[in-house]
Design an enzyme around this catalytic site. Structure first.
Site, PDB file in Angstrom:
ATOM      1  N   ILE A   1       0.861  -1.180   0.000  1.00 60.24           N
ATOM      2  CA  ILE A   1       0.000   0.000   0.000  1.00 60.24           C
ATOM      3  C   ILE A   1       0.899   1.233   0.000  1.00 60.24           C
ATOM      4  O   ILE A   1       1.788   1.365   0.847  1.00 60.24           O
ATOM      5  CB  ILE A   1      -0.939   0.022   1.231  1.00 60.24           C
ATOM      6  CG1 ILE A   1      -1.714  -1.306   1.324  1.00 60.24           C
ATOM      7  CG2 ILE A   1      -1.909   1.200   1.120  1.00 60.24           C
ATOM      8  CD1 ILE A   1      -2.564  -1.445   2.569  1.00 60.24           C
ATOM      9  N   CYS A   2       0.704   2.089  -0.985  1.00 61.11           N
ATOM     10  CA  CYS A   2       1.366   3.389  -0.967  1.00 61.11           C
ATOM     11  C   CYS A   2       0.272   4.435  -1.200  1.00 61.11           C
ATOM     12  O   CYS A   2      -0.913   4.148  -0.964  1.00 61.11           O
ATOM     13  CB  CYS A   2       2.533   3.462  -1.956  1.00 61.11           C
ATOM     14  SG  CYS A   2       2.117   3.339  -3.707  1.00 61.11           S
ATOM     15  N   GLY A   3       0.652   5.621  -1.638  1.00 65.83           N
ATOM     16  CA  GLY A   3      -0.383   6.638  -1.812  1.00 65.83           C
ATOM     17  C   GLY A   3      -1.357   6.267  -2.914  1.00 65.83           C
ATOM     18  O   GLY A   3      -2.575   6.354  -2.763  1.00 65.83           O
TER      19      GLY A   3
ATOM     20  N   GLU B   1      -3.766   4.183  -0.620  1.00 60.62           N
ATOM     21  CA  GLU B   1      -4.580   4.681   0.504  1.00 60.62           C
ATOM     22  C   GLU B   1      -5.250   6.005   0.164  1.00 60.62           C
ATOM     23  O   GLU B   1      -6.295   6.341   0.723  1.00 60.62           O
ATOM     24  CB  GLU B   1      -3.692   4.858   1.747  1.00 60.62           C
ATOM     25  CG  GLU B   1      -4.454   5.389   2.945  1.00 60.62           C
ATOM     26  CD  GLU B   1      -3.630   5.484   4.215  1.00 60.62           C
ATOM     27  OE1 GLU B   1      -2.675   4.716   4.387  1.00 60.62           O
ATOM     28  OE2 GLU B   1      -3.963   6.344   5.044  1.00 60.62           O
TER      29      GLU B   1
END
Ligand code: RB5
Length: 159
Positions: A65-67, A109
């Site tokens: 999960i990253c931006g 996210e």
């Protein structure tokens, strides 16, 4: 299922929520970091850790999960044998496994809310590769591209 999860700062909060969601569902989750919120950390480090855990068998699947999910997936796909994709819908999360044998799910996210992220993860984890002949044929073509264009882990010797 053994699952490795990782995130940079852009996915840090959602990583904690998904880690807890999976643990409560009975999965064995290994958190590959970040282990504390660092607003200047970089996603490749966590893509590497999750990719290595999947490739050496410590985990059967990985979640990054990253931006946006994009950077993490680009980095993870540099590892031969990793089939990572950004999925922000449940259909792709399921079909990506059934048809394409996706082994690392990437999400952003800043794109999906936590509840949708849980549903996406649930579909990803419960799906199994179909093994259908046409999908095996396509995956073989992908593997041949890896062999042609990506050096195996450890790299080539001095030249
Ligand atoms: C970090 O700010 C952000 O660029 C990263 O989490 C990710 O979205 C990259 O694709």
């Amino acid at each position: 299922m053994k699952i490795a999860i990782g995130s940079d700062h852009g996915g840090f909060v959602q990583k904690g929520i998904i880690r807890q969601f999976l643990a409560e569902a009975g999965h064995e989750v290994t958190d590959m970091g970040a282990h504390s919120f660092n607003p200047i950390d970089d996603y490749p480090e966590f893509s590497r850790k999750v990719a290595e855990a999947v490739l050496d068998g410590r985990a059967e699947r990985g979640i990054l999960i990253c931006g946006s999910g994009v950077g993490a997936s680009i980095a993870a796909n540099k590892f031969p044998g990793i089939r990572a994709a950004v999925c922000h819908d449940t259909f792709s999360a399921r079909q990506g496994v059934e048809d394409d044998n996706m082994n690392v799910l990437c999400m952003g996210e800043r794109v999906v809310g936590h509840e949708l992220a849980k549903e996406i993860v649930e579909r990803f984890i419960s799906a199994r590769f179909s093994g259908a002949e046409r999908h095996l044929r396509r995956l073989k073509e992908v593997t041949e591209m890896e062999k042609e264009f990506l050096k195996p882990a450890g790299g080539a010797g001095p030249c």
